[in-house]
Design an enzyme around this catalytic site. Structure first.
Site, short mmCIF file in Angstrom:
data_model
loop_
_atom_site.label_atom_id
_atom_site.label_comp_id
_atom_site.label_asym_id
_atom_site.label_seq_id
_atom_site.Cartn_x
_atom_site.Cartn_y
_atom_site.Cartn_z
N ASP A 67 0.82 -1.21 0.00
CA ASP A 67 0.00 0.00 0.00
C ASP A 67 0.85 1.27 0.00
OD1 ASP A 67 0.93 -0.49 2.56
OD2 ASP A 67 -1.04 -0.80 3.44
N ASN A 136 -7.27 -2.18 14.44
CA ASN A 136 -8.68 -2.44 14.12
C ASN A 136 -8.85 -3.71 13.27
OD1 ASN A 136 -7.70 -1.66 11.64
ND2 ASN A 136 -9.06 0.08 11.35
N HIS A 138 -7.20 -4.40 10.45
CA HIS A 138 -6.98 -4.25 9.00
C HIS A 138 -5.71 -4.99 8.55
CE1 HIS A 138 -4.56 -0.17 9.30
NE2 HIS A 138 -3.74 -1.20 9.35
N GLU A 143 -9.70 -1.65 5.48
CA GLU A 143 -10.29 -1.29 6.76
C GLU A 143 -11.55 -2.14 7.03
OE1 GLU A 143 -8.34 0.36 8.44
OE2 GLU A 143 -8.14 2.47 7.92
C1 F6R Z 1 1.60 -1.49 6.07
C2 F6R Z 1 0.25 -2.01 6.20
C3 F6R Z 1 -0.50 -1.95 7.47
C4 F6R Z 1 0.35 -2.26 8.71
C5 F6R Z 1 -0.50 -2.15 9.97
C6 F6R Z 1 0.36 -2.30 11.22
O1 F6R Z 1 2.08 -1.65 4.74
O2 F6R Z 1 -0.26 -2.46 5.24
O3 F6R Z 1 -1.58 -2.86 7.42
O4 F6R Z 1 0.88 -3.54 8.61
O5 F6R Z 1 -1.15 -0.91 10.02
O6 F6R Z 1 1.24 -1.22 11.30
P1 F6R Z 1 2.41 -1.20 12.38
O7 F6R Z 1 3.31 -2.33 12.03
O8 F6R Z 1 3.07 0.12 12.21
O9 F6R Z 1 1.75 -1.38 13.70
#
Ligand code: F6R
Length: 241
Positions: A67, A136, A138, A143
């Protein structure tokens, strides 16, 4: 689903890196799906060490990132393009032209999403996808919602995600409100998936992913339908299981 509980973040990162390195050695021209965020930073450090010790070679692999924020250019220090170069690509022998990261500045986002998805399929699909999980539930920027989006698409970030990611920006208002992300289908089509999760703040998301019914309100729960997923948790992330 294979769930591994590691004693701490270091051991979690070593375990994840070992799985990725094994895949790289078995398939030196493999297609790897990379994630950003704090969770895989330790894994990338381990991979860099293995590269320096000549245990692995990145020269023939292709990567697709999950992403990118919409509206941040490559030079922005919070863009995922910048993150991947800082945390991995600049330290190993990846070929820049084989590193694919969604373009958050594309003029025609819909056309870009189609192209990104097609490129992934043309390359043969992802062999190993690395994931984190949001508080959450995701995965990538898919989301919680009422359906599982299939392909790469644009998304409005939820307040929870903006809040969670505000720690990387000067303040919450600086966090982009939209992103471009692989879909749940794009992720589920990967042949293998490795998820890394650490910290108490993720314990509830992990519990919901593993214990609640599979449902799009907890996007990561869909992984239970994938035939080859390894979830690596530290003790804190596993504390509600
Ligand atoms: C990042 C991504 C997100 C993260 C998630 C956890 O490319 O796709 O889904 O993996 O938000 O983020 P951290 O590791 O910063 O807690």
């Amino acid at each position: 689903m294979n769930v591994i509980i590691a004693e701490n973040y270091d051991l979690l990162s070593k375990k994840a890196a070992t799985i990725i390195a094994t895949e790289m050695n078995e398939k030196p021209d493999g297609i790897f799906g990379f994630a950003t965020g704090s969770s895989p930073v330790g894994t990338y450090k381990e991979l860099i060490k293995m590269y320096e010790e000549r245990i692995i070679d990145f020269s023939k692999i292709t990567s697709f990132n999950l992403d990118e924020y919409i509206g941040l250019n490559k030079e922005h220090d919070q863009s995922y393009y910048y993150f991947m170069h800082e945390n991995l690509f600049n330290h190993v022998n990846m070929r820049e032209e084989y590193c694919n990261i969604p373009n958050g500045m594309a003029d025609d986002m819909e056309a870009f999403c189609n192209e990104y998805e097609n490129e992934m399929q043309k390359a043969g699909g992802i062999d190993l996808q690395i994931l984190g999980i949001g508080p959450n539930g995701h995965i990538a920027f898919n989301e919680p919602t009422v359906y599982f989006p299939d392909k790469t698409h644009t998304v409005k970030l939820t307040d929870s995600t903006i809040e969670a990611n505000a720690r990387f920006f000067e303040n919450k208002d600086m966090v982009p409100k939209e992103a471009v992300t692989m879909g749940i289908g794009s992720i589920m089509r990967a042949k293998k998936i490795v998820m890394v999760v650490n910290g108490k703040g993720k314990a509830e998301a992990v519990r919901r992913m593993l214990k609640e019914d599979v449902n799009p309100n907890v996007p990561a729960s869909i992984l239970r339908y994938h035939p080859n997923v390894t979830v690596i948790l530290d003790k804190e992330a596993a504390s509600l299981l």
